[in-house]
Scaffold this motif. Structure first.
Motif, PDB file in Angstrom:
ATOM      1  N   ARG A 144      79.824 -17.216 -55.922  1.00  0.00           N
ATOM      2  CA  ARG A 144      80.891 -16.232 -55.695  1.00  0.00           C
ATOM      3  C   ARG A 144      81.601 -16.630 -54.409  1.00  0.00           C
ATOM      4  NH1 ARG A 144      78.986 -10.579 -57.065  1.00  0.00           N
ATOM      5  NH2 ARG A 144      77.605 -10.860 -58.840  1.00  0.00           N
ATOM      6  N   GLY A 145      82.618 -15.892 -54.026  1.00  0.00           N
ATOM      7  CA  GLY A 145      83.307 -16.142 -52.767  1.00  0.00           C
ATOM      8  C   GLY A 145      84.129 -17.410 -52.818  1.00  0.00           C
ATOM      9  N   VAL A 146      84.047 -18.213 -51.756  1.00  0.00           N
ATOM     10  CA  VAL A 146      84.952 -19.355 -51.620  1.00  0.00           C
ATOM     11  C   VAL A 146      84.738 -20.405 -52.719  1.00  0.00           C
ATOM     12  CG1 VAL A 146      83.473 -20.522 -49.931  1.00  0.00           C
ATOM     13  CG2 VAL A 146      85.924 -20.978 -49.918  1.00  0.00           C
ATOM     14  N   ALA A 190      84.839 -23.984 -46.701  1.00  0.00           N
ATOM     15  CA  ALA A 190      86.294 -23.775 -46.644  1.00  0.00           C
ATOM     16  C   ALA A 190      86.964 -24.964 -45.947  1.00  0.00           C
ATOM     17  CB  ALA A 190      86.597 -22.475 -45.908  1.00  0.00           C
ATOM     18  N   GLY A 191      86.345 -25.440 -44.874  1.00  0.00           N
ATOM     19  CA  GLY A 191      86.930 -26.539 -44.094  1.00  0.00           C
ATOM     20  C   GLY A 191      87.066 -27.811 -44.918  1.00  0.00           C
ATOM     21  N   TRP A 195      70.957 -17.334 -52.306  1.00  0.00           N
ATOM     22  CA  TRP A 195      71.083 -15.881 -52.467  1.00  0.00           C
ATOM     23  C   TRP A 195      72.474 -15.422 -51.999  1.00  0.00           C
ATOM     24  CZ3 TRP A 195      71.348 -11.430 -49.247  1.00  0.00           C
ATOM     25  CH2 TRP A 195      70.997 -10.233 -49.857  1.00  0.00           C
ATOM     26  N   ASN A 196      72.889 -15.918 -50.837  1.00  0.00           N
ATOM     27  CA  ASN A 196      74.213 -15.541 -50.328  1.00  0.00           C
ATOM     28  C   ASN A 196      75.332 -16.127 -51.179  1.00  0.00           C
ATOM     29  OD1 ASN A 196      74.075 -13.907 -47.736  1.00  0.00           O
ATOM     30  ND2 ASN A 196      72.572 -15.511 -47.333  1.00  0.00           N
ATOM     31  N   LEU A 197      75.153 -17.370 -51.572  1.00  0.00           N
ATOM     32  CA  LEU A 197      76.194 -18.068 -52.337  1.00  0.00           C
ATOM     33  C   LEU A 197      76.438 -17.411 -53.688  1.00  0.00           C
ATOM     34  CD1 LEU A 197      77.911 -20.738 -52.141  1.00  0.00           C
ATOM     35  CD2 LEU A 197      76.064 -21.863 -53.392  1.00  0.00           C
ATOM     36  N   THR A 198      75.384 -16.816 -54.267  1.00  0.00           N
ATOM     37  CA  THR A 198      75.512 -16.238 -55.609  1.00  0.00           C
ATOM     38  C   THR A 198      75.714 -14.715 -55.572  1.00  0.00           C
ATOM     39  OG1 THR A 198      73.095 -16.137 -55.770  1.00  0.00           O
ATOM     40  CG2 THR A 198      74.162 -18.060 -56.751  1.00  0.00           C
ATOM     41  N   GLY A 199      76.103 -14.189 -54.427  1.00  0.00           N
ATOM     42  CA  GLY A 199      76.488 -12.766 -54.399  1.00  0.00           C
ATOM     43  C   GLY A 199      75.747 -11.904 -53.399  1.00  0.00           C
TER      44      GLY A 199
END
Ligand SMILES: Nc1ncnc2c1ncn2[C@@H]1O[C@H](COP(=O)(O)OP(=O)(O)O)[C@@H](O)[C@H]1O
Ligand SMILES: O=P(O)(O)OC[C@H](O)CO
Length: 498
Positions: free
Chosen positions: A230-232, A60-61, A170-174
């Motif tokens: 997903r996400g940012v 995000a930064g 794993w976290n980045l894709t959901g």
């Protein structure tokens, strides 16, 4: 068409997100350090939840800094501290334990037990690695033994194993909502569970370590579209994964056999491209995967791993308070003209290449009343250069390739005193490229090649350029004297721990 490519660099000390353009120049970046946890002598842990929070924050930064959005990125690559081992719950996403960091020595008894009958090299032919506390297979064994219920849950596929690349992907894709459980060949080659030739988990080694296959990630190439974020970074293709040292090899355009780089970060890692065949070392180096681009043939590398380089500067800063910041080490070292006969062997995690001695411990040798903190600072920086010299000697013996110039990168290469001393002690020029974030750049290249942002590896070579070159300026007799004293100091560090 999207204008840039993003790269997540999850290192031992910090996590960065860097956005590159087609020329390989940095457009924006953000970085966050995470806490180093030392629960016992020899143990080093990270909190995986903190690392994922930092990863989201730096993404995000870096986007915000230049007013960019996910849609500006053609793809994202991941590069990571290798071997650092974790287990997490597939349903809740909660880590079962802190991550056991690559330099942690808690598996030394397991190493001793497994080496007893057939020696430390019993798995070398298949994995390219000696039995050592460094690699993730035995760290996973330790977690399965010490987290209550872990073995059963791993057998059922409810607990997932990963190195940092797998955790981030794993976290980045959901995450708990369909996150992908995978790794690439370079990271898998550091588990000591993968066969270097088949590029698959090896059944015999899984049996030997009693590791259930159900908890292991799928092994993929280093450059292909694995899925979408997903996400940012919503909808950005996740398209590259490389262990950080292999990413630096790629980012430094070491694409031909015989080309090598040395990365000076927390540890220091020299890798030489050896082409499409694994090359077994007989001088204490590792055989490892270099990279594999999609369906192309895998490229292998020889590696000289040094556990403690920048970490020694951190230790002088955090544990002794000798300096307030890492760059101050250069000022302090510059207060004296030479090391005053002081040598610092930072065998904090034993000694890695080319020695592979778990039982070595750190020593400061040669102290007299003359020595002051300037000499200690200087000896600490020189330690990295001496260790690199040992690794290059082994590399030359193994490969027959004389290194005529050393390509460098990593957090320490801003240190001019170190770079000059490195050139002096090796007696070859040392080169710093224009972009020293070659680790992040390598993963960006892997991700960008998979999505057509870059056309071919030619683009990588074309983008590489020199920032500065240091030429050797030390007399041969002086070099020989320093190297002989270093060898004596290394001897003093050996066989300290029982
Ligand atoms: N000017 C400097 N001189 C010497 N060491 C430095 C300097 N700046 C940073 N470092 C060291 O470099 C390391 C950070 O490098 P980096 O490549 O970011 O590491 P990593 O990828 O392992 O997280 C730290 O260990 C730090 O002590
Ligand atoms: O985080 P670095 O740059 O010190 O690299 C760590 C290595 O990947 C450990 O094998």
């Amino acid at each position: 068409m999207s204008r840039y490519v993003g790269s997540i660099d999850q290192g031992t000390t910090s996590t960065r997100f860097i956005i590159f353009d087609r020329k390989g120049e940095i457009i924006s970046s953000d970085q966050k350090e995470h806490e180093q946890l030392y629960p016992k002598p020899g143990w080093v842990e990270h909190d995986p939840a903190e690392i994922w929070r930092n990863t989201e924050a730096v993404i995000a930064g870096a986007l915000q800094r230049k007013g960019l959005a996910a849609g500006d990125l053609a793809s994202v690559g991941i590069t990571n501290q290798r071997e650092t081992t974790m287990l997490w719950d597939r349903k809740t996403g909660k880590p079962a334990h802190n991550a056991v960091v690559w330099m942690d020595t808690r598996t030394d008894q397991l190493v001793a037990r497994l080496s007893e009958d057939s020696g430390k090299d019993r798995l070398r032919a298949k994995t390219g690695l000696p039995l050592a506390t460094y690699f993730s297979g035995l760290k996973l064994r330790w977690l399965l033994d010490h987290v209550p219920g872990a073995q059963k849950a791993a057998e059922a596929g409810d607990l997932l194993f990963g190195n940092m690349d797998s955790w981030v992907v794993w976290n980045l894709t959901g995450g708990t909502e369909g996150g992908l459980h995978l790794t690439d060949v370079t990271n898998a080659s550091r588990t000591q569970l993968m066969d270097l030739e088949t590029l698959d988990w090896d059944r015999d080694i899984l049996n030997l370590f009693d590791i259930p296959r159900a908890c292991l990630p799928e092994i993929r190439s280093s450059s292909e579209v694995y899925g979408k974020a997903r996400g940012v970074l919503a909808d950005v293709p996740v398209a590259g994964i490389l262990g950080d040292q292999q990413a630096a090899l790629f980012g430094q355009a070491c694409l031909q056999p015989g080309e090598a780089k040395n990365t000076y970060g927390t540890g220091c890692f020299m890798l030489m491209n050896t082409g499409e065949k694994p090359y077994q070392s007989s001088h204490g180096l590792l055989t490892t995967l270099g990279y594999k681009l999609g369906k192309e043939k895998a490229v292998y590398a020889l590696e000289g791993s040094i556990a403690i380089a920048g970490a020694l500067v951190q230790w002088l800063r955090d544990n002794l308070g000798l300096v307030r910041t890492a760059p101050e080490i250069e000022t302090l070292a510059g207060t004296v003209p030479d090391n005053g006969d002081v040598y610092f062997v930072p065998a904090f995690s034993g000694l890695y290449a080319p020695h592979w001695k778990e039982s070595a411990r750190g020593v400061i040798a040669g102290l007299t009343r003359f020595a002051n903190k300037g000499h200690i600072a200087r000896a600490a920086l020189e330690a990295t250069a001496f260790q690199t010299h040992e690794v290059i000697e082994a590399m030359t013996k193994d490969s027959g390739v004389e290194i005529t110039e050393l390509r460098t990168d990593g957090g320490m290469v801003v240190n001019e005193l170190l770079m000059q001393f490195q050139a002096d002690i090796l007696n070859v020029p040392v080169v710093r490229p224009r972009v020293i974030e070659t680790t992040a750049l390598g993963a960006a290249y892997a991700a960008g090649l998979a999505t057509g942002y870059w056309n071919s590896t030619r683009d990588i070579s074309d983008n590489w350029g020199v920032d500065k070159r240091w030429h050797p300026a030390m007399a041969q007799a002086q070099r020989a004297k320093l190297l002989a004293a270093w060898t004596k100091a290394v001897d003093r560090s050996l066989d300290w721990a029982e």
